[in-house]
Scaffold this motif. Structure first.
Motif, short mmCIF file in Angstrom:
data_model
loop_
_atom_site.label_atom_id
_atom_site.label_comp_id
_atom_site.label_asym_id
_atom_site.label_seq_id
_atom_site.Cartn_x
_atom_site.Cartn_y
_atom_site.Cartn_z
N LEU A 1 6.18 38.02 -43.74
CA LEU A 1 5.84 38.69 -42.48
C LEU A 1 5.04 37.75 -41.58
N CYS A 2 5.31 37.84 -40.27
CA CYS A 2 4.53 37.06 -39.32
C CYS A 2 3.39 37.94 -38.80
N ARG A 3 2.16 37.45 -38.97
CA ARG A 3 1.00 38.23 -38.54
C ARG A 3 0.92 38.27 -37.01
N ALA A 4 1.45 37.25 -36.35
CA ALA A 4 1.33 37.17 -34.90
C ALA A 4 2.28 38.14 -34.20
N CYS A 5 3.54 38.19 -34.62
CA CYS A 5 4.50 39.02 -33.89
C CYS A 5 5.01 40.20 -34.70
N GLY A 6 4.67 40.26 -35.98
CA GLY A 6 5.06 41.42 -36.79
C GLY A 6 6.47 41.34 -37.33
N ALA B 1 6.66 28.13 -40.22
CA ALA B 1 6.22 28.86 -39.04
C ALA B 1 7.18 30.03 -38.83
N CYS B 2 6.73 31.02 -38.05
CA CYS B 2 7.57 32.18 -37.81
C CYS B 2 8.85 31.76 -37.08
N PRO B 3 10.02 32.16 -37.59
CA PRO B 3 11.25 31.75 -36.93
C PRO B 3 11.36 32.32 -35.50
N LYS B 4 10.58 33.38 -35.22
CA LYS B 4 10.74 34.01 -33.93
C LYS B 4 9.71 33.50 -32.90
N CYS B 5 8.42 33.49 -33.30
CA CYS B 5 7.40 33.12 -32.31
C CYS B 5 6.71 31.81 -32.63
N ALA B 6 7.15 31.16 -33.72
CA ALA B 6 6.63 29.84 -34.09
C ALA B 6 5.16 29.85 -34.51
ZN ZN Z 1 6.09 35.63 -35.33
#
Ligand code: ZN
Ligand code: ADP
Ligand code: ZN
Length: 831
Positions: free
Chosen positions: A536-541, A576-581
C-alpha cells in the motif's frame, strides 16, 4: 451392418457428429497403424468404443454413441480407424457420462474425455502437405525459375526445395507427412517449415495416431554414490533417494537437468534405466505398525457398511466421525471385505499427494490389488493403470475426483473420504462433483456409497437427517483420547491490553514455550501464503494490484517478488509507488512466510518447518516435512490449510490458529461453513497421541458462531444454526444453485452479454426460480477477463436445468460464444 455412427468428440460443441463406417476411399485411409495395448485393430465400432475421425483439419479420437443407417444432410466423412475392439466405456459408464452431460450442461465429448485417461494412447503430431502454390514454386524452380530465390541463404533455399520435393513425392501430394519424417528426410528446422507455411507453399495439419502405451522408462538407483558427483548428478541422486529409488525418465526435465547427467551416472553404474509398469509405490512414508482391533463404535459402523454392500442394493451412508475416531481403519476393513467377496471398490480422497501416510497404508494393505491414481502419474502411467483396472487386475481403486470413473467391474462400494472437500468439484468443463457422481454411479450399479467426514457438508448432513442417507456416528476418538480443549483469544482485547498489534497472543507464546520445554510439538496455522498480503502507498492510498486481475499482489520476500495468487502474474518489488512515486510504500498483512520468520524470531532455539504451496513444490517435499515432524526432527510446523488435512502425528499436542477467520468476510454463502470446517480440521491435529491436546484460537470475531461452535467441537450446533440461515436465504440444501458467469477481456462486451442475458431471464420469468443479477462478480476481473454473474436458485433441479438449457440454446442463437458464458451447476464458489 449399420452404415453410420455418431461420435462424441472432445470439442466445446454441444452435439455429436455423424461419420460413415465402411468403404473409405484409399486416399483417406491412414497409412500409419494403430495398436492399443490390450487390443488388436478392429473394424467394426460399437457403442462405447473409441474411433479416430477427421474433424476440420484435425484428427480426433471420440467415443461412438450410436450406430444407425440415417444418412446425415451433409456428406459424412469416413472414420479413420476403430481404436478399441471392446467398448472403452461400458453401458453403465456411457449412461453416467450422458447424465453428467445433461445435468452439468457439458458437451458429451468433453465428459468422455474426462472419464477416459487414455489421451496418451493417441499421439498428436504435426504434419505438412504441399499446396498448389508450393507445387508451382517447385515446378518453376526445377525449370530454372526464380520463385525459390529470396533473401534466404542458398542453403536454406536448397532445404526448402528438398521439403517441397519430399512432400510432392508423397501419394501425389494428397497426403500429409508427419513433421518428424519431413525433418529427418530434409534436415529442415521447424522455423523453416513454419516460414514455408506462411508463404503458403505448404499447409500444416494435425494428425493423431494411436500408439502403444509401453511400460514406463524409469531411472533406478543402484547403489550409494562413491566418489565425486557434480551438482546436477547430486541433485538427481538425492531426488531418487528421496523418492524411494525410482523415477520416470521424464522427470529429468522437471528437475531441469540435461540428459548428460543421466548418461554420466549410467556410465558409472550408479543408476540404470529400466522398463517397468507404473508403480503403486508413491510414498516413502514410515508406517506406524497397526496392532489394534477395532473399537465397538468402529465395529458397529463396519457392520452396517458390510450389510449395505452384501445387500447389493443402492444405499448411501454418512459416517460423521470426530477427528481421530479412526475412520480410515473402517474404510480399509470395508474395502478388504469387498475384495474378499471378489468384488470391486473405489476410494475417493481429496488430494492424494497430501495424505502420503494413507497412501502408504493402502499400499501396505492391498499391494498389487490396488491401483492408486495420483497426480504424480504421467499420462502413460495413468493409461496403464486404467487397463489394469479394466482387466480386473486391480479391484481396489484409490484416487482423486476422476477415479470415480474407474472401469471396475462388479462395483460394490464407493467410499468418499472428507466428502465436504471442495476439491471434489471440478472447476473446468465438465464441472461435476465427484461425490455426487459417485452417488449416481452407485445408484445405477446397485452399489453402496459411504461418505465420511468430521465436518460433513451441510447438504450431506441434511440428507442424513431427512433419512435419505443412513447416519453413522463415531463420537469418540480411538482409545478414549479426549478431543483437544480450545481456548479462544480475542485479539482486540489483546491489542487493548498490550497496546501493540501482535501476531502472537501472550497465551499462544506461553503455550508454545511450554511445549518446547516438554519436548512436544506444535502446529501453527495461518491460511494465507506469502509474506505480506497487501502493498500500500501511504501517500496516495493505492494498493499494488495485478495487471490481469482485480486482486492485490502478495509480497513474497524470499523470492523478492510481488505475486498474483490467482493468475501467476509477478513483478519486481517497487521501491516507490507506481502511481504517485512516493517512497512511502508499506507492506501490510501477514502470510505464512512472515509467520515462519516471526516464529524463528520468537523461538530461536526451535526447529521450524513450513508447509504451503511455496515450500511444497513436489510430492517429495510434503512427505519430507511430515516425516521429519513425525520423527521428532522438527518442533514446530507452520503453514496454510495444508497442515490441517488428515495428518496423524502423535507428538503434536498444541495447535495455534493465528489467522483463519478472514475467510468469514468473503462474500460467499459458504464462508461460515468453510471456516468451521477448517478450524475443526486443524484443531483435530492436536492430541492424537497419549498426551491430550490443546488449541489456541486467535480471532478478531470471537462471537461469530462458526468460531464458537468450532471451539466447542459442536458440529450439530453449527449445523442447526447454519441451516436456519440457509433456509432464510434460500440457499442449499433448500435450493439448488447455479452460477452463470459472463466474462470477456472487453468490458463493453461483458456488459453487453450480461445485459442481454439479464433481459432474457426477465422475459422468461420461470416460476419457482430466483435469478439474482447481473452483478459484478466478487472477483470482478480475473486473468484479464471482466466478470459479471447471475446466481440462480430453485427448489426444483429440473426447473433449474430446463432454464439453463433454454439459456444455452438462446446463447447459440444469438451467437454468444461459449467461452464468454460459463454455467456452473451446484457451484461451490460464487466468487
Ligand atoms: Zn502512491
Ligand atoms: P480420522 O481419520 O477419523 O481422524 P484416523 O483414521 O486417522 O482418524 O485414525 C487415527 C489414528 O488412530 C490412526 O493412527 C489409526 O491408526 C489409529 N486407530 C484407528 N483405529 C484404532 C483403534 N481401534 N485402536 C487404536 N488406534 C486406532
Ligand atoms: Zn492476477
Amino acid at each position: 451392418m449399420p452404415e453410420f455412427c455418431d461420435v462424441a468428440l472432445p470439442v466445446p460443441l454441444d452435439t455429436t457428429f455423424t461419420y460413415r463406417i465402411a468403404g473409405g476411399s484409399p486416399a483417406s485411409t491412414p497409412t500409419f497403424t494403430y495398436r492399443i495395448a490390450g487390443g488388436s485393430p478392429a473394424s467394426t465400432p460399437v457403442r462405447g468404443s473409441r474411433v479416430l475421425v477427421p474433424f476440420r483439419n484435425l484428427r480426433l479420437a471420440g467415443v461412438v454413441t450410436a450406430l444407425h443407417d440415417r444418412a446425415p444432410k451433409v456428406a459424412a466423412k469416413n472414420i479413420l480407424s476403430v481404436l478399441d475392439d471392446e467398448p472403452a466405456l461400458d453401458e453403465g459408464l456411457m449412461r453416467l457420462g450422458e447424465w453428467i452431460s445433461h445435468y452439468y450442461l457439458a458437451p458429451l465429448g468433453e465428459v468422455f474425455r474426462t472419464m477416459l485417461p487414455l489421451a496418451a494412447e493417441v499421439r498428436r503430431a504435426r504434419a505438412y502437405r504441399i499446396t498448389t502454390a508450393g507445387q508451382e514454386a517447385l515446378h518453376s524452380s526445377a525449370h530454372g525459375g526464380s520463385s525459390l530465390r529470396s533473401r534466404r541463404t542458398p542453403a536454406e533455399q536448397m532445404t526448402e526445395y528438398s521439403v517441397l520435393d519430399y512432400l510432392n513425392g508423397r501419394a501425389g501430394a494428397n497426403e500429409a507427412a508427419r513433421e518428424a519424417g519431413v525433418r529427418a528426410a530434409t534436415k529442415a528446422s521447424r522455423r523453416l517449415l513454419e516460414g514455408m507455411v506462411r508463404k503458403k507453399w505448404i499447409a500444416r495439419e494435425e494428425t493423431a495416431a494411436a500408439c502403444d502405451v509401453r511400460p514406463q522408462r524409469r531411472i533406478a538407483l543402484l547403489r550409494e554414490a562413491t566418489g565425486k558427483l557434480n551438482a546436477n548428478q547430486k541433485t538427481l541422486i538425492d531426488t531418487l533417494a528421496a523418492s524411494g529409488g525410482r523415477l520416470p525418465v521424464e522427470m529429468l526435465s522437471g528437475l531441469e537437468l540435461p540428459k548428460s547427467t543421466l548418461a554420466g551416472l549410467v556410465r558409472r553404474k550408479l543408476v540404470e534405466i529400466i522398463e517397468e509398469a507404473a508403480p503403486f509405490s508413491l510414498s516413502g512414508m514410515t508406517l506406524r505398525p497397526e496392532d489394534f482391533s477395532l473399537s465397538a463404535e468402529q465395529r458397529a459402523v463396519l457392520k452396517h457398511i458390510e450389510a449395505a454392500v452384501t445387500s447389493k442394493k443402492f444405499s448411501v451412508s454418512l459416517i460423521h466421525g470426530v477427528t481421530g475416531s479412526g475412520k480410515t481403519a473402517v474404510y480399509l476393513a470395508a474395502l478388504q471385505a469387498v475384495l474378499d467377496a471378489g468384488r470391486s471398490a473405489i476410494l475417493l480422497v481429496p488430494e492424494i499427494g497430501l495424505t502420503p501416510a494413507a497412501a502408504a497404508r493402502l499400499q501396505a494393505t492391498f499391494g498389487e490389488q490396488a491401483a492408486i491414481l495420483h497426480s504424480g502419474l504421467t499420462a502413460g502411467e495413468r493409461a496403464g493403470q486404467w487397463h489394469r483396472i479394466r482387466r480386473g487386475e486391480a479391484r481396489i481403486v484409490v484416487g482423486t475426483r476422476s477415479a470415480v470413473f474407474a472401469p471396475v467391474t462388479n462395483l460394490a462400494l464407493i467410499v468418499v473420504d472428507e466428502e465436504q472437500d471442495p476439491s471434489y468439484k471440478q472447476e473446468e468443463t465438465p464441472r461435476y462433483h465427484g461425490r455426487d457422481v459417485a452417488i449416481l454411479r452407485a445408484k445405477h450399479a446397485g452399489a453402496a456409497v459411504v461418505l465420511g467426514s468430521a465436518t460433513p457438508a451441510l447438504e450431506s448432513f441434511y440428507n442424513a437427517r431427512q433419512g435419505k442417507y443412513a447416519l453413522l456416528e463415531l463420537r469418540e476418538r480411538v482409545e478414549q483420547r479426549p478431543l483437544p480443549e480450545v481456548e479462544v483469544v480475542d485479539m482486540r482485547e489483546e491489542f487493548r491490553a498490550t497496546g501493540e498489534d501482535q501476531l502472537f497472543s501472550r497465551k499462544l507464546v506461553a503455550e508454545v514455550r511450554e511445549r518446547l520445554e516438554r519436548g512436544e510439538q506444535a502446529m501453527i496455522l495461518l491460511n494465507r501464503r506469502g509474506y505480506s498480503a497487501v502493498v500500500l502507498c501511504r501517500a496516495c492510498g493505492e494498493t499494488v494490484e495485478c495487471q490481469n486481475c482485480a486482486i492485490a499482489l502478495t509480497h513474497h520476500k524470499g523470492r523478492n517478488r510481488l505475486l498474483c495468487h490467482y493468475c501467476g502474474y509477478q513483478q519486481a518489488v517497487p521501491e516507490a509507488c507506481p502511481k504517485c512515486a512516493s517512497e512511502h510504500v508499506q507492506f501490510l498483512g501477514t502470510g505464512s512466510e512472515k509467520l515462519e520468520e516471526r516464529i524463528h524470531g520468537a523461538f530461536p532455539q526451535a526447529r521450524v518447518g513450513r508447509l504451503d504451496r511455496d515450500t511444497v513444490r513436489g510430492r517429495g517435499d510434503f512427505e519430507r516435512v511430515l516425516n521429519a515432524l513425525d520423527a521428532g526432527e522438527l518442533d514446530l510446523l507452520v503453514g496454510t490449510q495444508m497442515i490441517a488435512k488428515g495428518h496423524d502425528i502423535h507428538g503434536v499436542t498444541l495447535v495455534g490458529v493465528v489467522g483463519a477467520d478472514f475467510a468469514l468476510g468473503f462474500p460467499d454463502f459458504r464462508a461460515a461453513e468453510r471456516t468451521f470446517q477448517l478450524l475443526t480440521q486443524v484443531a483435530g491435529r492436536a492430541g492424537r497421541g497419549t498426551v491430550p491436546g490443546r488449541v489456541v484460537l486467535q480471532t478478531y470475531h470471537p462471537e461469530h458462531y462458526a468460531i464458537q461452535f468450532a471451539a466447542r467441537h459442536d458440529y450439530a450446533g453449527f449445523y442447526e444454526k447454519e441451516l436456519r440461515y440457509r433456509k432464510w436465504m434460500h440457499y442449499p440444501p433448500f435450493t439448488a444453485v447455479a452460477n452463470v458467469l459472463v466474462r470477456s477481456e472487453k468490458l463493453e462486451e461483458a456488459l453487453g452479454y450480461a445485459g442481454a442475458i439479464g433481459r432474457w431471464f426477465e422475459k422468461r420469468r420461470a416460476p419457482g426460480l430466483r435469478v439474482l443479477g447481473p452483478s459484478a462478480a466478487p472477483l470482478s476481473r480475473l486473468k484479464r477477463d471482466y466478470r459479471y454473474h447471475f446466481v440462480l436458485k430453485s427448489e426444483s433441479r429440473e426447473r433449474l436445468n430446463s432454464t439453463l438449457r433454454a439459456l444455452q440454446q438462446r446463447l447459440a442463437e444469438q451467437k454468444i460464444p461459449g467461452r464468454n458464458v460459463v454455467v456452473d451447476v451446484d457451484a461451490l464458489s460464487l466468487l
